[in-house]
Design an enzyme around this catalytic site. Structure first.
Site, short mmCIF file in Angstrom:
data_model
loop_
_atom_site.label_atom_id
_atom_site.label_comp_id
_atom_site.label_asym_id
_atom_site.label_seq_id
_atom_site.Cartn_x
_atom_site.Cartn_y
_atom_site.Cartn_z
N CYS A 2 19.21 -42.73 45.12
CA CYS A 2 20.39 -43.34 45.72
C CYS A 2 21.07 -44.28 44.73
O CYS A 2 20.41 -45.04 44.03
CB CYS A 2 20.09 -44.13 46.98
SG CYS A 2 19.25 -43.21 48.25
N ARG A 27 21.45 -40.56 40.21
CA ARG A 27 20.40 -41.19 41.02
C ARG A 27 20.16 -40.47 42.34
O ARG A 27 19.17 -40.73 43.04
CB ARG A 27 20.76 -42.64 41.32
CG ARG A 27 20.95 -43.50 40.10
CD ARG A 27 21.27 -44.91 40.50
NE ARG A 27 20.20 -45.51 41.26
CZ ARG A 27 19.13 -46.08 40.74
NH1 ARG A 27 19.00 -46.15 39.44
NH2 ARG A 27 18.21 -46.59 41.52
N TRP A 75 19.92 -39.75 47.91
CA TRP A 75 18.78 -38.84 47.70
C TRP A 75 17.91 -39.06 48.93
O TRP A 75 17.29 -40.10 49.07
CB TRP A 75 18.04 -39.22 46.42
CG TRP A 75 16.96 -38.27 46.01
CD1 TRP A 75 17.09 -37.17 45.21
CD2 TRP A 75 15.56 -38.35 46.34
NE1 TRP A 75 15.88 -36.56 45.04
CE2 TRP A 75 14.93 -37.26 45.72
CE3 TRP A 75 14.80 -39.21 47.11
CZ2 TRP A 75 13.56 -37.04 45.84
CZ3 TRP A 75 13.44 -38.98 47.23
CH2 TRP A 75 12.83 -37.90 46.59
N ASN A 101 19.32 -48.35 49.34
CA ASN A 101 18.53 -47.49 48.46
C ASN A 101 17.08 -47.90 48.65
O ASN A 101 16.74 -49.06 48.40
CB ASN A 101 19.01 -47.72 47.01
CG ASN A 101 18.08 -47.13 45.97
OD1 ASN A 101 17.34 -46.21 46.26
ND2 ASN A 101 18.14 -47.65 44.77
N GLY A 102 16.24 -47.00 49.14
CA GLY A 102 14.83 -47.36 49.34
C GLY A 102 14.32 -46.81 50.67
O GLY A 102 14.94 -45.92 51.27
N GLU A 488 5.77 -30.10 28.63
CA GLU A 488 7.12 -30.63 28.74
C GLU A 488 8.16 -29.49 28.71
O GLU A 488 9.14 -29.52 29.46
CB GLU A 488 7.36 -31.64 27.59
CG GLU A 488 8.75 -32.20 27.48
CD GLU A 488 9.26 -32.96 28.70
OE1 GLU A 488 8.46 -33.25 29.62
OE2 GLU A 488 10.46 -33.23 28.75
N LYS A 492 10.80 -28.79 31.72
CA LYS A 492 12.26 -28.73 31.51
C LYS A 492 12.82 -27.48 32.17
O LYS A 492 13.84 -27.53 32.84
CB LYS A 492 12.62 -28.71 30.02
CG LYS A 492 12.53 -30.00 29.25
CD LYS A 492 13.54 -31.04 29.56
CE LYS A 492 13.17 -31.91 30.70
NZ LYS A 492 12.23 -32.93 30.63
N GLU A 495 12.71 -27.67 36.00
CA GLU A 495 13.63 -28.66 36.55
C GLU A 495 15.05 -28.16 36.67
O GLU A 495 15.71 -28.40 37.68
CB GLU A 495 13.64 -29.91 35.65
CG GLU A 495 12.46 -30.81 35.81
CD GLU A 495 12.53 -32.01 34.86
OE1 GLU A 495 12.23 -33.11 35.30
OE2 GLU A 495 12.88 -31.83 33.67
N HIS A 511 -8.69 -18.21 30.22
CA HIS A 511 -9.43 -18.58 31.44
C HIS A 511 -8.56 -18.47 32.68
O HIS A 511 -8.83 -19.12 33.69
CB HIS A 511 -9.98 -20.00 31.30
CG HIS A 511 -10.94 -20.13 30.16
ND1 HIS A 511 -12.18 -19.54 30.16
CD2 HIS A 511 -10.82 -20.73 28.95
CE1 HIS A 511 -12.79 -19.79 29.02
NE2 HIS A 511 -11.98 -20.51 28.26
N LYS A 610 17.03 -39.00 38.97
CA LYS A 610 16.73 -39.54 37.65
C LYS A 610 15.72 -40.67 37.73
O LYS A 610 14.86 -40.82 36.88
CB LYS A 610 18.04 -40.04 37.03
CG LYS A 610 17.90 -40.58 35.64
CD LYS A 610 17.89 -39.46 34.66
CE LYS A 610 17.54 -39.88 33.26
NZ LYS A 610 16.80 -38.86 32.54
#
Ligand code: G6P
Length: 615
Positions: A2, A27, A75, A101-102, A488, A492, A495, A511, A610
């Site tokens: 948010c 955000r 969000w 926000n929260g 990573e 990427k 995402e 394995h 983010k």
């Protein structure tokens, strides 16, 4: 998680808030809304979707006039993203309007109480509960907004950054924070409220960052008044002069922030070591380390706590610290660490890594480590962020604002800082030879120009992306220092393209993942010259004999992998310990181009945010 923006002053609030929300869209971006007051009417428009959707709707729905307003990009935590659950929220009387926000964890019990007292709710959100709680306190005791906010927040369990105003008192906005960031921009006869400074940077460089458990009354014609929410004590506002400039937060001709940030890496890495790495003199200067040297040299072990990409940088640092400085390292997901009763002693150094400096789980892990007596060191990008303030000492990465949700330059600059620390400690502890130390420093200094070289594979990578854009799965393999890079690279791709991808240590392939390999499976293998090259070549042969498609990340001039692989992407030669700074570049570009070719929203991938300020 948010973004919130507010304005009070002599200008039209709407354009400032709208532009601010666009800047904060990283955000959260599942819904957005704005409330404006024009001296007579309180007007509100909100919608599921992006800020651009809001703009279209709002300009048809309400007049945009007014010098007071608040806006939100969401969000979702409580309640699905839809028009009703979007912020701002009115109180029942229609006098108060809030953005938040929260998470208010005890909102259900508060809601029940308010329902008993006759309040009704239109949304499923915890935020609507909070604004009515404030109204209830205000009305019951005939209090002003500021006092009512304070009393209400003392009944709340959870995290918040809020901004609220009363249409009957249009000369003030009340803000508060606990766990979610909130900055106040201080201009001439005007104030700006925002989750970070980007919405107001073109109007003022002066900002006050609220600390946790603080609230502020932002009133026109007065100085900002800050109080502690719990004990009501007054706090003298500290006005900080920001270094940020507008150029840093705009796309600068690139199609996406992510691409801009990938291309910024040579400079970002240089900015990160500038003034710290004096290679010709064999010196590494880092005040955060120098001031607490004994903590590091006497440490029994280093525990790294982080999330997401920062956790991957932490994993690279495990190799660097153990290999160079011979200090045992444990790398923990902050979210696991904080809840598993870890053994922490006063002889532990905890390194918290976070781009935003606001990640809730990392922050909680820091608090836990501190409570057990550990020394906590922060590696953050955002100056003045919560984690930067909560840690005993730290080193900033100086990557500049990272706006694309998928982290790129934060990763390479975090590795740069962690390498500097490890080399410095290695030198002091005598775990590295003099010649090796000097060689490492010289090679580190050369990394930015080698990143420039690695970026030249851009067009070639775009073609590879086109070949594989329609597959459903990808595997990424790496060994040693490059195992975290494989993780990573897979992250990427997941995402931003929503293609399933897994990173694995190359030797572990047999394995399990080897069962997945057939002619439809592309496998990115990091096979640089220094770093178990022959072993990785054997893994490539195993893949080839199962008809997997091989994309090799190789050192310039490689011959062996070239013969086996379907495609190779070359990077300049460097030391094994520094290779993640280069091998990660083609993986970033590969995921970027696949996502672009699939027409995905690269900078704002679905469901992600983010800065994750909820646990
Ligand atoms: C989110 C972001 C990731 C980031 C992670 C940790 O998931 O989308 O890109 O790596 O949070 O964030 P931090 O700011 O603590 O590095």
């Amino acid at each position: 998680m948010c973004g919130i923006v507010g304005y009070i002053g002599h200008r039209e609030a709407y354009p400032i808030i709208l532009k601010g929300l666009k800047r904060l869209e990283y955000r959260g971006y599942d819904s957005a809304g704005i409330a404006l007051f024009d001296g007579k009417d309180l007007k509100l428009s909100k919608t599921k979707g992006k800020v651009a959707d809001l703009q279209e709707r709002l300009e048809n729905e309400i007049s945009t006039s007014g010098n007071l307003g608040i806006g939100h990009t969401r969000w979702a935590t409580h309640g699905v993203p839809n028009d009703v659950n979007s912020h701002p929220h009115y109180s029942n009387s229609g006098d108060l309007v809030i953005i938040h926000n929260g998470i208010i964890e005890n909102y259900e019990s508060l809601k029940k109480e308010l329902i008993k007292r006759g309040y009704t709710f239109t949304s499923d959100t915890d935020t609507e509960v909070l604004v009515n709680l404030i109204e209830d306190v205000m009305k019951s005791d005939n209090l002003k907004l500021g006092k009512a906010v304070q009393i209400a927040l003392n009944q709340v369990v959870g995290a918040y950054a809020i901004s609220v105003f009363d249409k009957n008192k249009p000369n003030e906005i009340v803000v508060a924070r606990l766990g979610s960031p909130l900055a106040i921009g201080v201009g001439e006869d005007e104030f700006f409220i925002a989750s970070d400074a980007s919405p107001f940077i073109e109007y003022t460089n002066n900002a006050i960052y609220l600390e946790d458990e603080e609230m502020a009354i932002v009133r026109l014609g007065k100085k900002v008044k800050i109080r502690k929410i719990k004990d009501d004590s007054l706090v003298a506002p500290y006005i900080q002069e920001l270094q940020l400039n507008l150029e840093q937060i705009e796309k600068g001709g690139y199609e996406h922030f992510m691409l801009k940030e990938i291309y910024e890496q040579p400079n970002a890495i240089k900015d990160t070591y500038r003034g710290r790495l004096l290679a010709s003199q064999g010196i590494i200067k880092m005040s955060g380390i120098d001031d607490h040297l004994e903590k590091f040299t006497n440490a029994d072990r280093i525990i790294v706590v982080a999330c997401g990409t920062s956790w991957h940088a932490g994993l690279v640092s495990e190799y660097i610290f153990e290999d160079l400085a011979r200090i045992p390292v444990e790398v923990e997901y902050a979210s696991e660490f904080r809840y598993r009763n870890p053994i922490i002693t006063e002889n532990d150094v905890v390194i918290a890594i976070s781009q935003s400096g606001e990640t809730a789980d990392t922050l909680a892990a820091i608090k836990l480590a501190k409570s057990k007596g550990a020394f906590v060191f922060g590696v953050c990008n955002v100056v003045g962020s919560s984690i930067a303030r909560e840690t005993h000492a730290g080193a900033y990465t100086h990557a500049g604002p990272e706006i694309g949700v998928a982290s790129t330059k934060a990763f390479t600059t975090q590795i740069t800082v962690l390498t500097l620390i490890a080399l410095k400690l290695a030198k002091i502890k005598g775990t590295i030879s003099n010649s090796d130390y000097h060689y490492q420093l010289q090679e580190l200094e050369l990394i930015p120009e080698k990143v420039v070289e690695a970026l030249k594979a851009d067009d070639h990578i775009k073609k590879i992306a086109d070949t594989y854009k329609s597959v459903s799965n990808f595997l990424y393999l790496g060994r040693g220092y490059n195992f975290p890079v494989a993780l990573e690279g897979a992250l990427k791709l997941k995402e931003i393209s929503y293609i399933h991808a897994e990173g694995y240590p190359a030797a572990e392939m047999k394995h399990g993942p080897i069962a997945l390999i057939d002619e439809n499976m592309p496998i990115v293998v990091i096979a640089t010259k220094k770093g178990h090259y022959e072993k990785v070549v054997s893994n490539i042969q195993e893949i080839k004999s199962r008809k997997g498609k091989i994309i090799g990340i190789v050192t310039e001039g490689d011959v062996q992998v070239k013969e086996l692989a379907d495609h190779v992407i070359e990077i300049p030669e460097t030391l094994e310990s520094l290779s993640p700074l280069l091998t990660t570049i083609p993986l970033q570009l590969l995921s970027y181009y696949i996502a672009v070719l699939l027409d995905k929203n690269v900078d704002q991938p679905r469901n992600l945010a983010k800065s994750v300020t909820v646990e």
